[in-house]
Design an enzyme around this catalytic site. Structure first.
Site, short mmCIF file in Angstrom:
data_model
loop_
_atom_site.label_atom_id
_atom_site.label_comp_id
_atom_site.label_asym_id
_atom_site.label_seq_id
_atom_site.Cartn_x
_atom_site.Cartn_y
_atom_site.Cartn_z
N SER A 107 0.84 -1.20 0.00
CA SER A 107 0.00 0.00 0.00
C SER A 107 0.88 1.26 0.00
CB SER A 107 -0.96 -0.04 1.20
OG SER A 107 -1.99 0.88 1.05
N ASP A 214 -10.11 -4.71 -4.43
CA ASP A 214 -9.47 -3.70 -3.58
C ASP A 214 -10.16 -2.36 -3.79
OD1 ASP A 214 -7.78 -1.92 -2.25
OD2 ASP A 214 -5.95 -2.91 -2.92
N HIS A 244 -7.93 -5.48 0.02
CA HIS A 244 -6.68 -4.69 -0.02
C HIS A 244 -5.46 -5.45 0.49
CE1 HIS A 244 -4.12 -1.27 -0.21
NE2 HIS A 244 -4.03 -1.11 1.11
#
Length: 269
Positions: A107, A214, A244
């Site tokens: 991320s 996601d 995610h």
């Protein structure tokens, strides 16, 4: 669970706490770079998989995150965080000279890892990006257009189909459960642009992992960034239905198998 050690480094804006998952006979070093609002301790299972595969694993808590110094979730300049990761890499190299180094970023950690690879890729053996914040990520634009950033924390349900993951996240005192802060959103926008213009990573092998459900970092926006960043060796794994955090997903066994298969290929060269 592997044993852990803790190190404290002088970071760009105060002390940085680094977790180490040691390996008595490591074949390589893995640096695990966590995402926004969380901390390295959430990567214990990933670290265990990597240690079992032969890695000595190091994971810093970024400035303003976890047990490191700084106002919570405030990052004013991501280049400073990249410099902090460089210091972690030097710590790992001092302990394990001559071993190859693999960088794993999730991320926001994917954004940091991508920039690190652009600047210091010659010192890496491989780059792994999981749900990376690169390319066309609309959230900073949306938030910066508002007079006030709304107090809408990350939904735990957006992380994984496994409800236990969301429950643990919601109960974790080291996770930030409040709103994003404007300096950090501005820094995200700047670094997204920097990485977008920063060029490809040449011959550095890249593994891209992403869930096609996601909602926090949508697949299509990250694909734009992957195409800008990729060099000669891209391996892509998109998981149907995954959200995610693919390392915490219900199909994580497949994700870990793909990670290990990729690393085996890298080290076979």
């Amino acid at each position: 669970m592997a044993d852990t050690r803790e190190h404290v480094l002088a970071g760009s804006r105060g002390p940085i706490v680094v977790r180490e998952w040691p390996n008595p006979r490591p074949r390589y070093v893995a640096l695990v770079i966590h995402g926004y609002g969380e901390h390295a301790g959430r990567y214990a299972e990933v670290a265990d998989v990597l240690v079992e595969h032969g890695a000595a694993v190091f994971g810093p808590d970024h400035v303003g995150h976890g047990r490191s110094a700084g106002e919570r979730v405030v990052i004013e300049d991501f280049e400073e965080v990249v410099a902090d990761v460089r210091a972690v890499a030097e710590l790992a190299r001092a302990a394990h000279p001559d071993l190859p180094v693999v960088l794993v970023g999730h991320s926001m950690g994917g954004l940091i890892a991508a920039r690190y690879a652009q600047l210091h890729g010659a010192g890496l053996a491989a780059l792994v990006l999981s749900g990376p914040v690169i390319g066309d990520w609309a959230l900073p634009r949306r938030l910066l257009a508002l007079n006030e950033i709304p107090d809408t924390p990350i939904s735990p349900a957006a992380l994984s189909r496994d409800p236990a993951v969301g429950a643990a996240y919601a109960a974790d005192p080291l996770v930030w459960h409040g709103p994003m802060k404007r300096p950090t959103v501005e820094a995200f926008a700047r670094m997204l642009d920097t990485v977008s213009k920063g060029g490809g990573i040449g011959r550095l092998p890249l593994l891209w992992l992403h869930g096609d459900e996601d909602r926090l970092v949508p697949l299509l926006g990250s694909r734009v960034g992957i195409e800008e960043l990729r060099g000669d060796e891209l391996t892509e794994r998109v998981y149907p239905g995954a959200r995610h955090e693919v390392f915490h997903e219900t199909n994580k066994t497949d994700v870990f198998a793909d990670l290990i298969r990729f690393l085996d290929g890298v080290f076979a060269h």
